[in-house]
Design a protein around this motif. Structure first.
Motif, short mmCIF file in Angstrom:
data_model
loop_
_atom_site.label_atom_id
_atom_site.label_comp_id
_atom_site.label_asym_id
_atom_site.label_seq_id
_atom_site.Cartn_x
_atom_site.Cartn_y
_atom_site.Cartn_z
N ALA A 143 0.81 -1.23 0.00
CA ALA A 143 0.00 0.00 0.00
C ALA A 143 0.84 1.28 0.00
CB ALA A 143 -0.93 0.00 1.21
N PRO A 144 1.94 1.34 -0.76
CA PRO A 144 2.73 2.58 -0.75
C PRO A 144 1.98 3.77 -1.32
CG PRO A 144 3.50 1.11 -2.47
CD PRO A 144 2.54 0.32 -1.64
N ALA A 145 1.03 3.50 -2.22
CA ALA A 145 0.29 4.61 -2.84
C ALA A 145 -0.56 5.36 -1.83
CB ALA A 145 -0.58 4.09 -3.98
N ASP A 146 -0.79 4.76 -0.67
CA ASP A 146 -1.60 5.42 0.35
C ASP A 146 -0.82 6.49 1.11
OD1 ASP A 146 -3.65 3.75 -0.36
OD2 ASP A 146 -3.32 2.32 1.28
N LEU A 147 0.47 6.54 0.94
CA LEU A 147 1.29 7.51 1.65
C LEU A 147 1.26 8.84 0.90
CD1 LEU A 147 4.24 5.12 2.47
CD2 LEU A 147 2.66 6.12 4.12
N GLU A 148 0.90 9.91 1.60
CA GLU A 148 0.66 11.19 0.93
C GLU A 148 1.93 11.83 0.37
OE1 GLU A 148 0.83 14.07 4.89
OE2 GLU A 148 -1.05 13.82 3.80
N TRP A 149 3.08 11.40 0.83
CA TRP A 149 4.34 11.98 0.36
C TRP A 149 4.95 11.20 -0.79
CZ3 TRP A 149 7.76 8.15 1.21
CH2 TRP A 149 7.53 7.29 2.30
N LEU A 150 4.22 10.23 -1.29
CA LEU A 150 4.68 9.46 -2.46
C LEU A 150 3.84 9.81 -3.68
CD1 LEU A 150 5.42 5.80 -1.26
CD2 LEU A 150 7.06 7.54 -1.96
N ASP A 151 4.51 10.01 -4.81
CA ASP A 151 3.85 10.25 -6.08
C ASP A 151 4.37 9.25 -7.11
OD1 ASP A 151 2.42 12.66 -5.29
OD2 ASP A 151 4.39 13.64 -5.26
N PRO A 152 3.53 8.76 -8.01
CA PRO A 152 4.02 7.86 -9.06
C PRO A 152 5.13 8.52 -9.86
CG PRO A 152 1.62 7.88 -9.01
CD PRO A 152 2.07 8.99 -8.10
N LEU A 153 6.16 7.76 -10.16
CA LEU A 153 7.27 8.28 -10.95
C LEU A 153 6.80 8.53 -12.37
CD1 LEU A 153 10.33 8.91 -11.22
CD2 LEU A 153 10.62 6.51 -11.90
N ASP A 154 7.08 9.71 -12.88
CA ASP A 154 6.76 10.07 -14.26
C ASP A 154 7.92 9.63 -15.15
OD1 ASP A 154 5.76 11.10 -16.57
OD2 ASP A 154 6.15 13.20 -16.06
N GLY A 155 7.75 8.50 -15.84
CA GLY A 155 8.82 7.95 -16.66
C GLY A 155 9.44 6.73 -15.99
N ASP A 156 10.60 6.35 -16.46
CA ASP A 156 11.27 5.16 -15.95
C ASP A 156 12.35 5.53 -14.95
OD1 ASP A 156 9.81 3.43 -17.62
OD2 ASP A 156 11.17 3.83 -19.30
N PRO A 157 12.56 4.68 -13.95
CA PRO A 157 13.67 4.93 -13.04
C PRO A 157 15.01 4.71 -13.74
CG PRO A 157 12.70 2.79 -12.60
CD PRO A 157 11.82 3.46 -13.62
N VAL A 158 16.05 5.29 -13.18
CA VAL A 158 17.39 5.06 -13.70
C VAL A 158 17.73 3.59 -13.53
CG1 VAL A 158 19.84 5.62 -13.41
CG2 VAL A 158 18.10 7.42 -13.17
N ASP A 159 18.28 2.99 -14.56
CA ASP A 159 18.59 1.57 -14.52
C ASP A 159 20.09 1.36 -14.35
OD1 ASP A 159 18.22 -1.13 -14.54
OD2 ASP A 159 17.37 -1.25 -16.55
N CYS A 160 20.42 0.19 -13.89
CA CYS A 160 21.82 -0.24 -13.80
C CYS A 160 21.88 -1.64 -14.38
CB CYS A 160 22.30 -0.23 -12.35
SG CYS A 160 23.98 -0.84 -12.12
N SER A 161 22.17 -1.71 -15.64
CA SER A 161 22.23 -3.00 -16.32
C SER A 161 23.63 -3.56 -16.22
CB SER A 161 21.83 -2.85 -17.80
OG SER A 161 20.50 -2.41 -17.92
N LEU A 162 23.73 -4.75 -15.66
CA LEU A 162 25.04 -5.39 -15.58
C LEU A 162 25.44 -5.89 -16.96
CD1 LEU A 162 24.42 -7.31 -12.26
CD2 LEU A 162 25.61 -5.14 -12.57
N PRO A 163 26.69 -5.76 -17.33
CA PRO A 163 27.12 -6.11 -18.69
C PRO A 163 26.93 -7.60 -18.98
CG PRO A 163 29.02 -5.76 -17.28
CD PRO A 163 27.82 -5.32 -16.49
N GLU A 164 26.63 -7.89 -20.23
CA GLU A 164 26.46 -9.27 -20.67
C GLU A 164 27.74 -9.76 -21.34
OE1 GLU A 164 23.89 -11.20 -20.19
OE2 GLU A 164 22.57 -9.69 -19.29
N PRO A 165 28.11 -11.03 -21.14
CA PRO A 165 29.29 -11.57 -21.80
C PRO A 165 29.00 -11.94 -23.24
CG PRO A 165 28.23 -13.29 -20.54
CD PRO A 165 27.44 -12.03 -20.28
#
Length: 294
Positions: free
Chosen positions: A174-196
Protein backbone atom coordinates in the motif's frame (compact mmCIF):
# COMPACT_ATOMS: atom_id res chain seq x y z
CA UNK A 1 11.39 -6.40 8.67
CA UNK A 2 13.61 -3.61 7.33
CA UNK A 3 17.05 -4.40 5.91
CA UNK A 4 19.80 -1.80 5.66
CA UNK A 5 22.59 -1.61 3.11
CA UNK A 6 25.06 1.21 2.51
CA UNK A 7 28.63 2.19 1.80
CA UNK A 8 28.79 4.22 5.02
CA UNK A 9 31.02 2.05 7.16
CA UNK A 10 30.54 3.42 10.69
CA UNK A 11 29.04 5.25 12.56
CA UNK A 12 26.47 6.65 10.10
CA UNK A 13 24.24 3.54 9.95
CA UNK A 14 23.58 3.97 13.67
CA UNK A 15 21.83 7.28 12.98
CA UNK A 16 19.61 5.61 10.38
CA UNK A 17 18.74 2.86 12.86
CA UNK A 18 17.92 5.48 15.46
CA UNK A 19 15.44 7.12 13.10
CA UNK A 20 13.92 3.76 12.23
CA UNK A 21 13.53 2.78 15.87
CA UNK A 22 11.70 6.02 16.60
CA UNK A 23 9.20 5.43 13.79
CA UNK A 24 8.64 1.67 13.72
CA UNK A 25 9.00 -1.51 15.76
CA UNK A 26 10.13 -3.43 12.69
CA UNK A 27 13.00 -5.89 13.01
CA UNK A 28 16.16 -4.30 11.61
CA UNK A 29 18.69 -6.45 9.75
CA UNK A 30 22.01 -5.20 8.36
CA UNK A 31 22.90 -6.50 4.91
CA UNK A 32 26.24 -4.69 4.68
CA UNK A 33 27.64 -1.23 5.26
CA UNK A 34 31.00 -1.83 3.60
CA UNK A 35 30.01 -1.91 -0.05
CA UNK A 36 32.69 -0.28 -2.21
CA UNK A 37 32.32 3.45 -1.72
CA UNK A 38 30.06 5.12 -4.30
CA UNK A 39 30.13 1.99 -6.50
CA UNK A 40 26.53 1.67 -7.66
CA UNK A 41 27.17 -1.32 -9.88
CA UNK A 42 28.92 -3.42 -7.23
CA UNK A 43 26.14 -2.76 -4.73
CA UNK A 44 23.48 -3.50 -7.34
CA UNK A 45 25.11 -6.85 -8.08
CA UNK A 46 25.41 -7.94 -4.45
CA UNK A 47 21.91 -6.79 -3.54
CA UNK A 48 20.51 -8.75 -6.47
CA UNK A 49 22.24 -11.86 -5.14
CA UNK A 50 21.45 -11.38 -1.43
CA UNK A 51 18.02 -9.79 -1.02
CA UNK A 52 15.98 -12.64 -2.57
CA UNK A 53 16.89 -14.81 0.43
CA UNK A 54 14.94 -12.53 2.78
CA UNK A 55 11.28 -12.94 3.63
CA UNK A 56 8.99 -10.06 2.60
CA UNK A 57 10.64 -6.85 3.76
CA UNK A 58 11.41 -3.21 3.13
CA UNK A 59 14.99 -2.81 1.91
CA UNK A 60 16.69 0.50 2.71
CA UNK A 61 19.63 1.05 0.35
CA UNK A 62 21.99 4.03 0.45
CA UNK A 63 24.78 3.99 -2.11
CA UNK A 64 24.29 7.55 -3.18
CA UNK A 65 27.14 9.47 -4.83
CA UNK A 66 24.56 12.01 -6.06
CA UNK A 67 23.27 12.92 -2.59
CA UNK A 68 22.07 16.50 -2.43
CA UNK A 69 21.61 16.83 -6.19
CA UNK A 70 18.35 16.74 -8.13
CA UNK A 71 18.31 12.93 -8.33
CA UNK A 72 15.05 11.47 -7.03
CA UNK A 73 14.51 9.47 -3.87
CA UNK A 74 12.29 6.55 -4.82
CA UNK A 75 10.31 3.61 -3.49
CA UNK A 76 10.06 0.54 -5.72
CA UNK A 77 7.51 -2.17 -5.05
CA UNK A 78 8.69 -5.60 -6.23
CA UNK A 79 6.43 -8.51 -5.41
CA UNK A 80 6.18 -8.81 -1.63
CA UNK A 81 9.10 -6.44 -1.13
CA UNK A 82 9.72 -2.70 -1.32
CA UNK A 83 13.05 -1.00 -1.91
CA UNK A 84 13.82 2.54 -0.76
CA UNK A 85 16.82 4.49 -1.98
CA UNK A 86 18.25 6.86 -4.58
CA UNK A 87 17.15 6.76 -8.21
CA UNK A 88 20.59 5.93 -9.57
CA UNK A 89 20.08 2.32 -10.66
CA UNK A 90 21.20 0.60 -7.48
CA UNK A 91 17.70 -0.74 -6.72
CA UNK A 92 16.66 -2.06 -10.12
CA UNK A 93 18.57 -5.37 -10.50
CA UNK A 94 17.41 -6.54 -7.08
CA UNK A 95 13.88 -5.29 -7.68
CA UNK A 96 13.59 -7.27 -10.90
CA UNK A 97 14.90 -10.40 -9.21
CA UNK A 98 12.47 -9.95 -6.30
CA UNK A 99 9.59 -9.42 -8.75
CA UNK A 100 10.45 -12.72 -10.39
CA UNK A 101 11.28 -11.51 -13.89
CA UNK A 102 13.68 -9.23 -15.68
CA UNK A 103 10.72 -7.84 -17.61
CA UNK A 104 8.39 -7.49 -14.61
CA UNK A 105 6.50 -4.23 -14.28
CA UNK A 106 7.70 -2.41 -11.18
CA UNK A 107 5.64 0.13 -9.25
CA UNK A 108 7.91 3.11 -8.69
CA UNK A 109 7.16 6.18 -6.60
CA UNK A 110 9.00 9.43 -5.96
CA UNK A 111 9.47 10.70 -2.42
CA UNK A 112 8.34 14.30 -1.98
CA UNK A 113 10.81 15.29 0.72
CA UNK A 114 8.86 18.44 1.61
CA UNK A 115 5.84 16.34 2.64
CA UNK A 116 7.79 13.65 4.49
CA UNK A 117 7.60 14.22 8.24
CA UNK A 118 11.15 14.64 9.59
CA UNK A 119 12.53 12.86 12.62
CA UNK A 120 14.16 15.42 14.87
CA UNK A 121 16.91 14.34 17.25
CA UNK A 122 16.18 14.19 20.95
CA UNK A 123 16.63 17.62 22.48
CA UNK A 124 15.83 19.49 19.27
CA UNK A 125 18.01 20.66 16.39
CA UNK A 126 21.75 20.20 16.69
CA UNK A 127 24.78 21.65 14.96
CA UNK A 128 26.26 25.13 14.54
CA UNK A 129 22.89 26.79 13.81
CA UNK A 130 20.96 25.06 16.59
CA UNK A 131 21.10 27.98 19.00
CA UNK A 132 19.89 30.46 16.42
CA UNK A 133 17.07 28.19 15.33
CA UNK A 134 15.85 27.50 18.84
CA UNK A 135 15.98 31.20 19.72
CA UNK A 136 13.95 32.29 16.69
CA UNK A 137 10.35 32.61 17.78
CA UNK A 138 9.22 32.73 14.14
CA UNK A 139 11.08 29.57 13.17
CA UNK A 140 7.93 27.46 13.15
CA UNK A 141 7.46 23.81 14.03
CA UNK A 142 9.50 20.71 13.25
CA UNK A 143 13.01 22.07 13.64
CA UNK A 144 12.64 25.64 12.45
CA UNK A 145 10.16 25.24 9.64
CA UNK A 146 12.72 23.72 7.29
CA UNK A 147 11.55 22.14 4.08
CA UNK A 148 13.06 18.86 3.03
CA UNK A 149 15.97 17.10 4.74
CA UNK A 150 18.02 18.66 7.54
CA UNK A 151 21.22 17.68 5.77
CA UNK A 152 22.08 17.85 2.08
CA UNK A 153 24.72 15.15 2.61
CA UNK A 154 22.92 12.57 4.76
CA UNK A 155 19.68 11.58 3.05
CA UNK A 156 20.14 8.10 4.51
CA UNK A 157 19.14 9.50 7.88
CA UNK A 158 16.83 12.33 6.85
CA UNK A 159 14.98 10.94 3.82
CA UNK A 160 15.47 7.23 3.20
CA UNK A 161 15.19 6.00 6.80
CA UNK A 162 11.94 7.89 7.51
CA UNK A 163 10.57 6.75 4.16
CA UNK A 164 11.48 3.12 4.79
CA UNK A 165 9.87 3.18 8.24
CA UNK A 166 6.67 4.72 6.94
CA UNK A 167 6.46 2.28 4.02
CA UNK A 168 6.84 -0.57 6.47
CA UNK A 169 4.08 0.78 8.69
CA UNK A 170 1.73 1.38 5.75
CA UNK A 171 2.44 -2.06 4.30
CA UNK A 172 4.46 -3.06 1.28
CA UNK A 173 1.26 -3.53 -0.73
CA UNK A 174 0.00 0.00 0.00
CA UNK A 175 2.73 2.58 -0.75
CA UNK A 176 0.29 4.61 -2.84
CA UNK A 177 -1.60 5.42 0.35
CA UNK A 178 1.29 7.51 1.65
CA UNK A 179 0.66 11.19 0.93
CA UNK A 180 4.34 11.98 0.36
CA UNK A 181 4.68 9.46 -2.46
CA UNK A 182 3.85 10.25 -6.08
CA UNK A 183 4.02 7.86 -9.06
CA UNK A 184 7.27 8.28 -10.95
CA UNK A 185 6.76 10.07 -14.26
CA UNK A 186 8.82 7.95 -16.66
CA UNK A 187 11.27 5.16 -15.95
CA UNK A 188 13.67 4.93 -13.04
CA UNK A 189 17.39 5.06 -13.70
CA UNK A 190 18.59 1.57 -14.52
CA UNK A 191 21.82 -0.24 -13.80
CA UNK A 192 22.23 -3.00 -16.32
CA UNK A 193 25.04 -5.39 -15.58
CA UNK A 194 27.12 -6.11 -18.69
CA UNK A 195 26.46 -9.27 -20.67
CA UNK A 196 29.29 -11.57 -21.80
CA UNK A 197 29.93 -12.67 -25.36
CA UNK A 198 29.64 -16.43 -25.64
CA UNK A 199 31.02 -18.45 -28.52
CA UNK A 200 31.58 -22.20 -28.98
CA UNK A 201 34.85 -22.48 -27.05
CA UNK A 202 35.33 -18.92 -25.90
CA UNK A 203 33.65 -16.52 -23.48
CA UNK A 204 34.52 -12.85 -23.23
CA UNK A 205 33.36 -10.94 -20.20
CA UNK A 206 34.65 -8.70 -17.45
CA UNK A 207 35.22 -8.58 -13.72
CA UNK A 208 32.00 -7.43 -12.04
CA UNK A 209 33.17 -7.31 -8.45
CA UNK A 210 36.01 -8.45 -6.23
CA UNK A 211 34.92 -9.75 -2.85
CA UNK A 212 36.77 -9.40 0.44
CA UNK A 213 38.60 -12.67 -0.15
CA UNK A 214 40.01 -11.33 -3.41
CA UNK A 215 37.85 -13.58 -5.58
CA UNK A 216 37.41 -11.99 -9.00
CA UNK A 217 33.75 -12.49 -9.91
CA UNK A 218 33.11 -12.28 -13.66
CA UNK A 219 29.89 -11.90 -15.59
CA UNK A 220 30.50 -15.20 -17.40
CA UNK A 221 27.88 -17.85 -16.52
CA UNK A 222 29.26 -20.83 -14.69
CA UNK A 223 27.96 -23.40 -17.14
CA UNK A 224 30.80 -22.50 -19.55
CA UNK A 225 33.05 -24.53 -17.25
CA UNK A 226 30.92 -27.66 -17.53
CA UNK A 227 33.01 -30.66 -18.55
CA UNK A 228 36.32 -28.79 -18.30
CA UNK A 229 39.31 -29.79 -16.20
CA UNK A 230 41.12 -26.61 -17.16
CA UNK A 231 40.65 -23.44 -19.17
CA UNK A 232 42.79 -20.68 -20.58
CA UNK A 233 42.11 -17.40 -18.76
CA UNK A 234 43.53 -14.32 -20.49
CA UNK A 235 46.08 -16.52 -22.21
CA UNK A 236 47.17 -18.55 -19.18
CA UNK A 237 46.14 -22.15 -18.40
CA UNK A 238 44.17 -22.50 -15.18
CA UNK A 239 42.69 -25.62 -13.56
CA UNK A 240 38.94 -25.78 -12.98
CA UNK A 241 37.72 -26.91 -9.58
CA UNK A 242 34.39 -27.26 -7.85
CA UNK A 243 35.95 -26.17 -4.55
CA UNK A 244 38.92 -24.03 -3.56
CA UNK A 245 40.59 -27.12 -2.10
CA UNK A 246 40.61 -28.74 -5.53
CA UNK A 247 44.06 -27.17 -5.96
CA UNK A 248 46.95 -26.87 -3.49
CA UNK A 249 47.10 -23.90 -1.14
CA UNK A 250 48.32 -20.83 -2.99
CA UNK A 251 47.41 -22.15 -6.44
CA UNK A 252 45.08 -20.44 -8.89
CA UNK A 253 41.82 -21.90 -10.16
CA UNK A 254 38.60 -21.10 -11.98
CA UNK A 255 35.41 -22.08 -10.21
CA UNK A 256 31.71 -21.28 -10.10
CA UNK A 257 30.70 -19.06 -7.20
CA UNK A 258 27.51 -19.33 -5.17
CA UNK A 259 25.99 -16.67 -7.45
CA UNK A 260 26.42 -18.89 -10.52
CA UNK A 261 29.19 -16.92 -12.26
CA UNK A 262 32.78 -17.89 -13.05
CA UNK A 263 35.29 -16.70 -10.49
CA UNK A 264 39.06 -16.54 -10.85
CA UNK A 265 40.42 -17.38 -7.43
CA UNK A 266 43.32 -18.65 -5.37
CA UNK A 267 43.02 -21.34 -2.71
CA UNK A 268 43.57 -19.36 0.52
CA UNK A 269 44.84 -16.38 -1.45
CA UNK A 270 43.71 -13.46 -3.54
CA UNK A 271 42.62 -14.13 -7.08
CA UNK A 272 42.64 -10.47 -8.07
CA UNK A 273 46.36 -10.24 -7.30
CA UNK A 274 47.31 -13.61 -8.79
CA UNK A 275 45.45 -12.89 -12.04
CA UNK A 276 46.33 -9.16 -11.99
CA UNK A 277 42.68 -8.17 -12.28
CA UNK A 278 40.61 -5.18 -11.20
CA UNK A 279 36.90 -4.42 -11.46
CA UNK A 280 36.00 -3.77 -15.08
CA UNK A 281 38.95 -5.65 -16.55
CA UNK A 282 38.32 -7.78 -19.61
CA UNK A 283 38.39 -11.55 -19.12
CA UNK A 284 38.68 -14.06 -21.96
CA UNK A 285 38.03 -17.70 -21.09
CA UNK A 286 38.82 -20.43 -23.60
CA UNK A 287 38.32 -24.17 -23.42
CA UNK A 288 41.53 -26.10 -22.94
CA UNK A 289 40.58 -29.15 -20.91
CA UNK A 290 39.41 -32.67 -21.20
CA UNK A 291 35.84 -33.71 -20.64
CA UNK A 292 35.53 -35.09 -17.11
CA UNK A 293 33.22 -37.79 -18.43
CA UNK A 294 36.10 -39.32 -20.40
Amino acid sequence: MITLASDFGTPYPAAMKGVLCRRTDARLVDVAHDFPRQDVRAAAFWLREVLPYFPPAVHLVVIDPGVGTDRNAIVVRAGEHALVGPDNGVLLPAARRLAGSRDAALETYVVDETRLDPTEPAGGPVGPSATALSADSDAGENGGGREGPASATFHGRDVFAPAAADVHEAGVDAPADLEWLDPLDGDPVDCSLPEPTLEDDRATGEVLVIDDFGNAVTNVPGDVLAGCDRIVANGEPVPVGETFAAVPVGERLATVGSHGYVELDVNRGRGDEAFDLAVGDRVVLESAGTDRAN
